[in-house]
Design an enzyme around this catalytic site. Structure first.
Site, PDB file in Angstrom:
ATOM      1  N   HIS A 111       0.870  -1.182   0.000  1.00 13.86           N
ATOM      2  CA  HIS A 111       0.000   0.000   0.000  1.00 13.86           C
ATOM      3  C   HIS A 111       0.904   1.227   0.000  1.00 13.86           C
ATOM      4  O   HIS A 111       1.769   1.375   0.875  1.00 13.86           O
ATOM      5  CB  HIS A 111      -0.920   0.008   1.221  1.00 13.86           C
ATOM      6  CG  HIS A 111      -1.904  -1.120   1.238  1.00 13.86           C
ATOM      7  ND1 HIS A 111      -2.123  -1.919   2.337  1.00 13.86           N
ATOM      8  CD2 HIS A 111      -2.733  -1.581   0.270  1.00 13.86           C
ATOM      9  CE1 HIS A 111      -3.048  -2.822   2.050  1.00 13.86           C
ATOM     10  NE2 HIS A 111      -3.428  -2.632   0.795  1.00 13.86           N
ATOM     11  N   GLU A 160       1.500  -5.485  10.824  1.00 10.67           N
ATOM     12  CA  GLU A 160       1.042  -4.102  10.918  1.00 10.67           C
ATOM     13  C   GLU A 160       1.894  -3.353  11.943  1.00 10.67           C
ATOM     14  O   GLU A 160       1.947  -3.735  13.119  1.00 10.67           O
ATOM     15  CB  GLU A 160      -0.433  -4.046  11.323  1.00 10.67           C
ATOM     16  CG  GLU A 160      -1.378  -4.783  10.389  1.00 10.67           C
ATOM     17  CD  GLU A 160      -1.611  -4.056   9.072  1.00 10.67           C
ATOM     18  OE1 GLU A 160      -1.266  -2.858   8.988  1.00 10.67           O
ATOM     19  OE2 GLU A 160      -2.150  -4.680   8.140  1.00 10.67           O
ATOM     20  N   HIS A 181       3.473  -3.661   6.860  1.00  9.25           N
ATOM     21  CA  HIS A 181       2.421  -2.681   6.590  1.00  9.25           C
ATOM     22  C   HIS A 181       2.315  -1.687   7.735  1.00  9.25           C
ATOM     23  O   HIS A 181       2.957  -1.831   8.777  1.00  9.25           O
ATOM     24  CB  HIS A 181       1.069  -3.388   6.426  1.00  9.25           C
ATOM     25  CG  HIS A 181       0.920  -4.150   5.162  1.00  9.25           C
ATOM     26  ND1 HIS A 181       0.100  -3.736   4.126  1.00  9.25           N
ATOM     27  CD2 HIS A 181       1.479  -5.314   4.751  1.00  9.25           C
ATOM     28  CE1 HIS A 181       0.168  -4.611   3.126  1.00  9.25           C
ATOM     29  NE2 HIS A 181       0.998  -5.579   3.486  1.00  9.25           N
TER      30      HIS A 181
END
Length: 329
Positions: A60, A217, A153
């Protein structure tokens, strides 16, 4: 106040420029390849197979903290290239989105690692996923063990656990134990065991190559160059140790482990969710609470307590709008 200038090593990785890294490892006698934009492969030319490690960031484009973290880890290692104890592939997932400062160009790249892409099949990200898949298959073909894939991420919302990982349930118990030990060493706050693929890169590598694969994450989305990397010092150190061949042992504190019990799918444009992108990951909902409605479909909490993760009612129809998890240990 003006934003701080990016360091050269961060800028290079953000721009998918591996030239300096490639030269240092090539000069040290490794077989180095740059087979596609944003992909670097470094393999030993010696006899015997070594462990194989795939590291990915920028799947992303707005998740910049892992880009900064990895750039510094790789730069430091490249100054001592002979310390690399594994074959290595580095993937900058979506360079175009990073350059644009956007999450994606047409569609979420981390839903493209599956055969059925529905309406996303003609997107820019679909073509990028095809290129990544081809190079990943080549890297892991005949690769040594253990095989790793750590996909780094940053979350788009706050979280009860500022760092957490999603681990595919289908990997072997031995591989789960190895990965859990590494995550504990890295100070990751929680682990979610996911039984079902939603087209993520890490699930793809676990399913097809038996890799110790996880989506990790790390904190919140932030502007490139403005992330507080001190928060991820344990992750950086543990990642560096892995690349240098240090033994993986359990961390000082075992992360709590959660299981996915519901996957909330957006079926139509009538979808409405009680949570949104401002809701913290791991927010608790009581038994019977309405999670989401979608026409005649009503998602409700079926256990005494379920916690919502990744709530995002704005996803495309057909995609996952959230996970519901329960603690199991």
């Amino acid at each position: 106040m003006a934003a701080p200038a990016l360091s050269a090593v961060v800028r290079s990785l953000a721009e998918a420029d591996f030239s300096a890294l490639a030269k240092r490892f090539s000069d040290a006698g490794y077989a180095v390849a740059l087979p596609a934009p944003g992909i670097l492969k470094i393999k030993s030319t010696g006899a015997g197979k070594r462990a194989s490690i795939l590291l990915s960031v920028g799947v992303h484009g707005d998740e910049t903290g892992p880009i900064e973290l990895l750039s510094h880890v790789l730069d430091a290692l490249s100054l001592q290239p002979c310390a690399l104890a594994a074959d290595l592939m580095v993937c900058i997932g979506n360079p175009a989105a990073i350059l644009a400062g956007k999450r994606f160009i047409d569609a979420d790249l981390n839903r493209m690692f599956r055969a059925d892409r529905a309406a996303m099949g003609n997107s820019v990200e679909a073509g990028r996923a095809d290129a990544i898949i081809a190079e990943t298959e080549e890297f892991f073909a005949g690769a040594g063990l253990p095989r790793w894939h750590l996909d780094l991420h940053s979350a788009i919302r706050p979280s009860v656990y500022p760092t957490f990982a999603v681990m595919p349930d289908l990997i072997s118990d031995e591989t789960k134990a190895l990965l859990t030990g590494w995550l504990g060493q890295a100070g990751i706050g929680a682990i979610i065991i996911n039984p079902k693929s939603s087209g993520t890169y890490s699930y793809y590598c676990a399913e097809h190559f038996g890799a110790a694969a996880s989506t990790i994450e790390l904190g919140r989305v932030g502007a490139l160059g403005q992330n507080d990397l001190s928060v991820f010092a344990d992750v950086a150190l543990t990642l560096d140790n892995l690349l240098r061949g240090a033994a993986v042992v359990a961390g000082k504190v075992a992360p709590p482990i959660f299981s996915v019990v519901q996957e909330i799918i957006k079926l139509t444009d009538k979808f409405s969710m009680a949570s949104d992108c401002s809701t913290q990951n791991f927010t608790s909902l009581p038994a019977g609470a309405v999670i989401a409605t979608d026409g005649d479909t009503v998602y409700t909490v079926k256990h005494a307590e379920e916690l919502v993760v990744f709530p995002n009612p704005g996803v495309r129809v057909g995609l996952r709008a959230g996970l519901m998890v329960v603690r199991r240990s």
